[in-house]
Design a protein around this motif. Structure first.
Motif, short mmCIF file in Angstrom:
data_model
loop_
_atom_site.label_atom_id
_atom_site.label_comp_id
_atom_site.label_asym_id
_atom_site.label_seq_id
_atom_site.Cartn_x
_atom_site.Cartn_y
_atom_site.Cartn_z
N GLU A 109 -2.82 -19.62 -11.50
CA GLU A 109 -1.93 -20.60 -10.86
C GLU A 109 -0.58 -20.72 -11.58
O GLU A 109 0.47 -20.70 -10.94
N ILE A 110 -0.61 -20.84 -12.91
CA ILE A 110 0.66 -21.10 -13.62
C ILE A 110 0.96 -20.07 -14.71
O ILE A 110 1.92 -20.23 -15.45
N GLY A 111 0.16 -19.02 -14.80
CA GLY A 111 0.46 -17.94 -15.74
C GLY A 111 -0.01 -18.24 -17.15
O GLY A 111 -0.97 -19.00 -17.36
N TYR A 112 0.67 -17.64 -18.12
CA TYR A 112 0.28 -17.74 -19.52
C TYR A 112 0.50 -19.15 -20.05
O TYR A 112 1.53 -19.77 -19.81
N ILE A 113 -0.50 -19.67 -20.77
CA ILE A 113 -0.41 -21.00 -21.40
C ILE A 113 -0.60 -20.80 -22.90
O ILE A 113 -1.64 -20.30 -23.34
#
Length: 317
Positions: free
Chosen positions: A110-114
């Motif tokens: 959903e939001i990529g690398y964290i």
């Protein structure tokens, strides 16, 4: 709030900080208003009494991002959706990689690398860090045995443990159990502890360290030189390795005072019979200067960024 409250004949002085929100421009309903106020105040708890802090839409976006990351984190814990990367550590004496640091990574569709700087504090706040820490430790043990890393020149792997893990009185029992499940030589593990963990969980940490060191598990003090580092941790705990924070390394290359402090720090650590790892080594100039100061190991982008397990094995070959 300028005057004290009397509670059971006790005078109690309460301080307050305030937040203002422009309505309806920045918050057009009660839920948005409440979220902005709470998040702003939570992130300014150390502000002086009487401070007035203006909230804005960015605060609301940060709140929503935090909630999104928390949901992704919970799902990743349930599905083992993390991946362990390895950053090789170069031995000055042996002129090759002899160890590495295991680093957890989280990527969402959903939001990529964290980044771990974002999700680790959230995991600690929400009680998920124990499961995450156990996942990483188990995965490292499996990887060491599966790839027979000792045959590839790796003497041990650095594994980070959080302050919350070290507050567990019998953490050592669980770690021994996991290592025994894989038939792992205890000497293959070097547990990294931050100074914060050492201060917050001092008694529990000492007990865990004693039990683990008895069986040849070593410990490293991580991020030394960042913030308010002092010598008490070096005196009170039996660390095998001290990892010099990259901020201290970089400052020493730009400032003569910082360089002298780093030189004396390395000299002191060596006099205490501990090994020194310099973090954040990015140039040959830095590496040579650190070598001249007596550093034992280098970790940084000059040698390798953190890489996937299979890439790490290829690199060793």
């Amino acid at each position: 709030f300028q005057l004290p409250f009397m509670i059971n004949q006790l005078s109690v002085l309460v301080s307050a900080i305030f937040t203002t929100v422009n309505c309806p421009e920045d918050a057009d309903n009660f839920n948005n208003l409440f979220e902005m106020m709470i998040f702003t105040l939570e992130n300014n708890t150390n502000a002086p009494a009487g401070t007035i802090i203006k909230a804005d839409k960015q605060v609301l976006e940060k709140t929503r991002r935090k909630n999104d990351v928390l949901q992704i984190l919970k799902k990743a814990v349930y599905d083992n959706g993390f991946e362990v990367y390895y950053q090789p550590i170069y031995s000055v004496e042996k002129a090759r990689y002899t160890t590495a640091e295991a680093l957890i990574r989280l990527k969402s569709s959903e939001i990529g690398y964290i980044g771990p700087d974002e999700f680790i504090p959230l995991a600690e706040q929400n009680g998920l860090i124990l499961q995450i820490g156990e996942f990483v430790f188990t995965d490292v043990c499996r990887f060491i045995m599966q790839e027979k890393l000792w045959e590839k020149g790796i003497e041990y792997i650095h594994v980070n443990l959080s302050v919350v893990q070290f507050m567990q009185d019998k953490l050592y029992d669980r770690l021994f159990q996991i290592m025994n499940n894989f038939g792992l030589d205890y000497r293959m593990i070097n547990l990294e502890v931050t100074e914060t963990a050492a201060i917050v969980s001092s008694e529990a940490l000492k007990r865990n360290m004693e039990k683990l060191i008895e069986k040849n598990v070593n410990f490293a003090l991580d991020d030394y030189g960042m913030g308010f580092s002092n010598t008490s941790c070096l005196i009170n705990y039996p660390f095998h390795t001290i990892k010099i924070d990259k901020s201290m390394v970089w400052s020493s290359m730009q400032n003569d005072k910082a360089k002298k402090i780093l030189e004396q720090t390395i000299s002191m650590v060596k006099a205490l019979n501990m090994e020194v790892v310099a973090e954040g080594v990015e140039t040959q100039e830095q590496a040579q200067a650190l070598k001249d100061m007596g550093c034992d190991f280098f970790q940084g982008f000059l040698y390798s960024k953190p890489i996937k397990a299979e890439k790490f094995v290829e690199l060793l070959k």
